[in-house]
Enzyme design. Structure first.
Site, PDB file in Angstrom:
ATOM      1  N   LYS A   1       0.837  -1.208   0.000  1.00  0.00           N
ATOM      2  CA  LYS A   1       0.000   0.000   0.000  1.00  0.00           C
ATOM      3  C   LYS A   1       0.874   1.262   0.000  1.00  0.00           C
ATOM      4  O   LYS A   1       0.682   2.170  -0.799  1.00  0.00           O
ATOM      5  CB  LYS A   1      -0.918   0.000   1.230  1.00  0.00           C
ATOM      6  CG  LYS A   1      -1.907   1.135   1.212  1.00  0.00           C
ATOM      7  CD  LYS A   1      -2.548   1.348   2.548  1.00  0.00           C
ATOM      8  CE  LYS A   1      -1.577   2.006   3.488  1.00  0.00           C
ATOM      9  NZ  LYS A   1      -2.116   2.245   4.827  1.00  0.00           N
TER      10      LYS A   1
ATOM     11  N   ASP B   1      -6.276   1.337   0.897  1.00  0.00           N
ATOM     12  CA  ASP B   1      -6.219   1.541   2.348  1.00  0.00           C
ATOM     13  C   ASP B   1      -7.604   1.233   2.918  1.00  0.00           C
ATOM     14  O   ASP B   1      -8.492   0.768   2.203  1.00  0.00           O
ATOM     15  CB  ASP B   1      -5.741   2.967   2.677  1.00  0.00           C
ATOM     16  CG  ASP B   1      -6.782   4.022   2.332  1.00  0.00           C
ATOM     17  OD1 ASP B   1      -7.850   3.677   1.756  1.00  0.00           O
ATOM     18  OD2 ASP B   1      -6.550   5.202   2.634  1.00  0.00           O
TER      19      ASP B   1
END
Ligand code: SF4
Length: 208
Positions: A117, A135
């Site tokens: 991420k 996220d």
């Protein structure tokens, strides 16, 4: 039809979405994104000016006193672990990369505290690479809107979104989904009453 409505609404709400983390250099952004895990951009923005003023280079950061780093970043949470990560990331960038954050995804993900991420957010924000970082906001919104199956893990959500959005828009859509989740489609008490996507949404009834 469904995708065009979602995309039109995201463009209406956030025509020029921007990353809300403050930074002036590549490594400041990378460290800020790492710090934002399980925290908020606002909290990170309140500590990074102090951190980068006191330790203005990678060499300063890698040699920083760990207890002092912990004190500076305490309010972002997980501060012991994240202080170690700051030193580790700075050491690798300073000693192995000539002080420049590389674009090599595998290398980035080998750094302490940096996962898929963080890498996606960094590459997309700093180098303008097409990437969709998933996220907590992106995951929640995607599942509520049926862009990804409810039981998907983050990698599957990422793949679903990559299939649904045009590649040249991945970074923009990522930012828009983050902002939509942060300010409208919140985890608790989403603002369904004002949402133009109610008819597409799998969650709205519980919340209105
Ligand atoms: Fe989110 Fe509510 Fe809109 Fe559904 S209707 S997308 S839960 S804000």
């Amino acid at each position: 039809m469904m995708m065009s409505r979602i995309e039109e609404y995201l463009d209406e709400l956030f025509s020029e979405p921007k990353c809300e983390l403050n930074y002036t250099k590549d490594y400041e952004l990378l460290i800020a994104i790492m710090l934002s895990a399980q925290s908020t951009d606002k909290r990170v923005n309140s500590v990074t000016p102090i951190l980068f003023e006191k330790y203005p280079s990678l060499s300063d950061l890698k040699n920083a006193d760990i207890a002092d780093l912990e004190e500076i970043i305490r309010s972002v949470g997980s501060f012991r672990k994240k202080s170690m990560y700051i030193k580790g990331i700075s050491r690798m960038l300073d000693e192995e990369c000539g002080g420049v954050v590389p674009t090599d995804r595998e290398y980035l993900e080998s750094m302490p505290g940096i996962g898929r991420k963080t890498t996606n957010v960094f590459l997309s924000e700093f180098y303008n690479y097409p990437a969709i970082a998933v996220d907590t906001h992106v995951e929640r919104v995607s599942k509520r809107l049926g862009l990804a199956p409810k039981n998907s893990d983050v990698l599957k959500v990422e793949r679903c979104l990559q299939r649904k959005f045009k590649k040249e828009l991945w970074s923009k859509r990522h930012l828009q989904l983050v902002l939509f989740g942060r300010y409208h489609c919140k985890a608790v008490k989403p603002e369904c009453i004002n949402c133009k996507l109610q008819d597409l949404c799998k969650e709205k009834r519980k919340n209105i």
